[in-house]
Design a protein around this motif. Structure first.
Motif, short mmCIF file in Angstrom:
data_model
loop_
_atom_site.label_atom_id
_atom_site.label_comp_id
_atom_site.label_asym_id
_atom_site.label_seq_id
_atom_site.Cartn_x
_atom_site.Cartn_y
_atom_site.Cartn_z
N ARG A 68 32.12 52.40 32.10
CA ARG A 68 32.56 52.38 33.50
C ARG A 68 32.69 50.93 34.02
NH1 ARG A 68 32.41 57.32 36.06
NH2 ARG A 68 31.49 59.01 34.84
N ALA A 69 31.82 50.07 33.56
CA ALA A 69 31.92 48.66 33.94
C ALA A 69 33.20 48.05 33.36
CB ALA A 69 30.70 47.90 33.45
N ASP B 48 36.00 49.66 32.82
CA ASP B 48 37.10 50.14 33.66
C ASP B 48 37.21 49.32 34.94
OD1 ASP B 48 37.79 52.12 31.85
OD2 ASP B 48 36.55 53.66 32.83
N PHE B 49 36.05 48.98 35.53
CA PHE B 49 36.06 48.15 36.73
C PHE B 49 36.68 46.79 36.42
CE2 PHE B 49 33.52 44.66 38.72
CZ PHE B 49 34.11 44.69 39.97
N ASP C 1 40.42 46.73 36.14
CA ASP C 1 41.06 46.75 37.46
C ASP C 1 40.91 45.43 38.21
OD1 ASP C 1 41.97 49.33 37.14
OD2 ASP C 1 40.26 50.24 38.16
N ASP C 2 39.72 44.83 38.13
CA ASP C 2 39.43 43.68 38.99
C ASP C 2 38.94 42.44 38.24
OD1 ASP C 2 39.98 44.39 41.75
OD2 ASP C 2 38.45 45.94 41.52
N VAL D 30 35.00 46.30 46.50
CA VAL D 30 34.14 46.67 45.37
C VAL D 30 33.19 47.75 45.88
CG1 VAL D 30 32.49 45.89 43.64
CG2 VAL D 30 34.26 44.32 44.46
N THR D 31 33.26 48.94 45.33
CA THR D 31 32.37 50.01 45.77
C THR D 31 30.96 49.75 45.29
OG1 THR D 31 32.68 51.41 43.82
CG2 THR D 31 34.31 51.62 45.59
N THR E 265 29.16 51.78 43.65
CA THR E 265 29.07 52.28 42.27
C THR E 265 29.63 51.27 41.29
OG1 THR E 265 29.26 54.58 43.01
CG2 THR E 265 29.77 54.13 40.71
N GLU E 266 30.75 50.65 41.61
CA GLU E 266 31.33 49.62 40.74
C GLU E 266 30.39 48.43 40.61
OE1 GLU E 266 36.13 50.23 41.47
OE2 GLU E 266 34.94 49.07 42.92
N HIS F 219 27.55 49.32 38.21
CA HIS F 219 27.95 49.31 36.80
C HIS F 219 28.15 47.87 36.29
CE1 HIS F 219 28.10 53.57 36.67
NE2 HIS F 219 29.24 53.72 37.32
N TYR F 220 28.74 47.03 37.12
CA TYR F 220 28.95 45.63 36.72
C TYR F 220 27.61 44.93 36.53
CZ TYR F 220 30.57 40.78 36.95
OH TYR F 220 30.81 39.44 36.67
#
Length: 384
Positions: free
Chosen positions: A77-78, A80-81, A84-85, A206-207, A209-210, A213-214
Motif C-alpha cells: 500500500r505504501a 501504491d502511495f 501516485d505521489d 495525503v490521507t 491512511t497513506e 503506510h508511508y
C-alpha cells in the motif's frame, strides 16, 4: 508516552554489528578492497561476493532479511502511495527535509567534519537513491535493491563513527557518538512524518491512511538500519508526537547548518538559470519548512517569489480537489512534480545518467501515467 531518558540515551549508541566490521577492516587495512567489491553489490538476490572478508560476509548474512513483523500488504500500500505521489515526496524531501537535517547542530557538525560540506550533490543523490530503492515494488524481496543499500549505509555510518571518533575532533562525552541512534531516529522522522507535513503545506493531499503506510515502510527500514525497534514509534501518530516533542525541539542555529544550507540553495538554484528566477528556491524552502528553521538557517527572504509560491500552493490545493475527476488537474500536478524532480536529478548527477537509478517497476508505472521524473531524453536509467 514518550520516554525522554531512553531517547537521550540513544546519543551514546552506535551500531555494534557494523562498528565491529569497520574496526576489523581498519585493523587489517582492507577498507579500500572491500569498497571496491561492494560497489558492484547492488541487488537483493545477488550472491554475496566470495572475495569479501569473513567479517563482512557474516554481517551481510546477518542483516539480509527484514524483521519478522513486516506486513507485505502494508508495504504494498505504501508502494501504491509512492506511485501516485512519489514525485511530490521527493520534491519535499529535497527542498524541506534536507534543511531540517541541517537544523540539527550535532548532525551538521558531523557532516562538516566528514567533508560532506563540499559535496551537497553527493549527499542529495545518495538520499534520493535510498528512497527510490526503498519505495520499489519488491524493496525487501528478491526483485529489489534495497537490502544492499541498507547494508552499505550501515557500513558507511560505522566508518564515519570510527574515523571521526579517532580524529580527536569529536567530544563523545558532550555530543555522544557520531551518527548515533538518536540521529538515526531523527533523520527517519524527518524523512517520513515531516515530509508528509511538508507535502500538506504545499497543498498535496495525503490521507491519514497513506501517511501511516508511508511511515510504516520507514519504520521497517529503520529496523534494518540497526535502530533498536523499541526506539521506533509503532504508529504514525506516535511518530509525529515524538518528532514534535524531541526532534523538532532540538533544532537550532549553527554556523555549520547555515553554510550547509547555503550550499544546498546554491545547488538547487542551478535548476532555474538566469537572474529572473533568483529567490525562487529560497521561497520554496520557506514554504515547506517552519519559518523559525528557515530563519536559523538564514534562508533568504524573497517577497515577490514568496507571493508566487503561496499562490501556487493555493492553486495546487484547488487542483487537488479536482484531481480524481479532472484529467487536466492530474496532468498539471504530476508534470509539476516530475519536472522538479527530473531537474533535480540532472543537477545532482551533473547530467550523468548512471548515478541515480529508478527501480524499473516505478519507472514503468510513472511513464504509463505520464509522470516519470526521468524521461528518456534526460538520460534516466532503470534497474532491470
Amino acid at each position: 508516552m514518550i520516554d525522554t531518558a531512553a531517547f537521550e540515551a540513544l546519543k551514546f549508541q552506535g551500531d555494534p554489528l557494523a562498528d565491529a566490521v569497520i574496526a576489523d577492516l581498519v585493523a587489517t587495512n582492507r577498507v579500500g578492497a572491500v569498497n571496491a567489491v561492494l560497489e558492484h553489490f547492488r541487488a537483493n538476490d545477488q550472491p554475496i561476493p566470495e572475495q569479501l572478508p569473513d567479517t563482512v560476509r557474516e554481517f551481510l548474512v546477518a542483516t539480509d532479511n527484514p524483521p519478522e513483523w513486516v506486513d507485505p500488504d502494508r508495504v504494498a500500500r505504501a508502494y501504491d502511495f509512492f506511485v501516485d505521489d512519489g514525485v511530490h515526496v521527493a520534491s519535499v524531501l529535497t527542498f524541506g527535509a534536507m534543511v531540517n537535517c541541517y537544523a540539527q547542530p550535532r548532525a551538521s557538525r558531523a557532516l562538516t567534519l566528514t567533508h560532506a560540506l563540499a559535496q551537497p550533490h553527493r549527499r542529495l543523490s545518495e538520499t534520493s537513491q535510498f528512497v527510490m530503492n526503498m519505495m520499489g515494488r519488491d524493496a525487501f524481496g528478491s526483485g529489489g535493491a534495497f537490502v544492499p543499500t541498507i547494508q552499505k549505509t550501515r557500513l558507511i555510518h560505522a566508518a564515519v563513527r570510527h574515523f571521526l571518533g579517532a580524529s580527536g575532533r569529536w567530544d563523545v562525552a558532550r555530543d555522544g557518538v557520531p551518527i548515533c541512534q538518536q540521529d538515526m531516529v531523527g533523520a527517519l522522522l524527518i524523512f517520513s512524518v515531516q515530509v508528509v507535513e511538508g507535502m500538506r503545506r504545499i497543498g498535496i493531499s495525503v490521507t491519514d491512511t497513506e501517511a501511516a503506510h508511508y511511515y510504516y515502510v520507514w519504520r521497517v527500514a529503520g529496523a534494518m538500519l540497526g535502530i533498536p525497534v523499541e526506539a521506533l514509534p509503532e504508529t504514525v501518530e506516535e511518530a509525529t508526537e515524538l518528532s514534535k516533542a524531541l526532534v523538532e525541539t532540538a533544532y537550532g542555529p549553527s554556523s555549520e547548518g547555515v553554510v550547509l544550507t547555503r550550499h544546498l540553495l546554491d545547488l538547487y538554484e542551478k535548476l532555474f538559470p538566469g537572474k529572473v528566477f533568483d529567490g525562487i528556491v529560497a521561497a520554496m524552502v520557506r514554504q515547506v519548512v517552519n519559518p523559525e528553521v528557515a530563519d536559523w538557517m538564514e534562508v533568504p527572504h524573497s517577497r515577490g517569489w514568496a507571493r508566487v509560491v503561496t499562490a501556487g500552493t493555493g492553486l495546487v490545493r484547488a487542483l487537488e480537489r479536482y484531481e480524481d475527476t479532472s484529467t487536466l488537474a492530474t496532468t498539471i500536478l504530476d508534470r509539476a512534480g516530475a519536472l522538479l524532480l527530473g531537474g533535480s536529478v540532472r543537477t545532482l548527477t551533473n547530467g550523468q545518467s548512471t548515478t541515480l537509478t529508478i527501480p524499473a517497476d516505478l519507472k514503468e508505472r510513472w511513464e504509463a501515467a505520464g509522470r516519470s521524473p526521468l524521461p528518456t531524453e534526460a538520460g534516466g536509467t532503470t534497474r532491470d
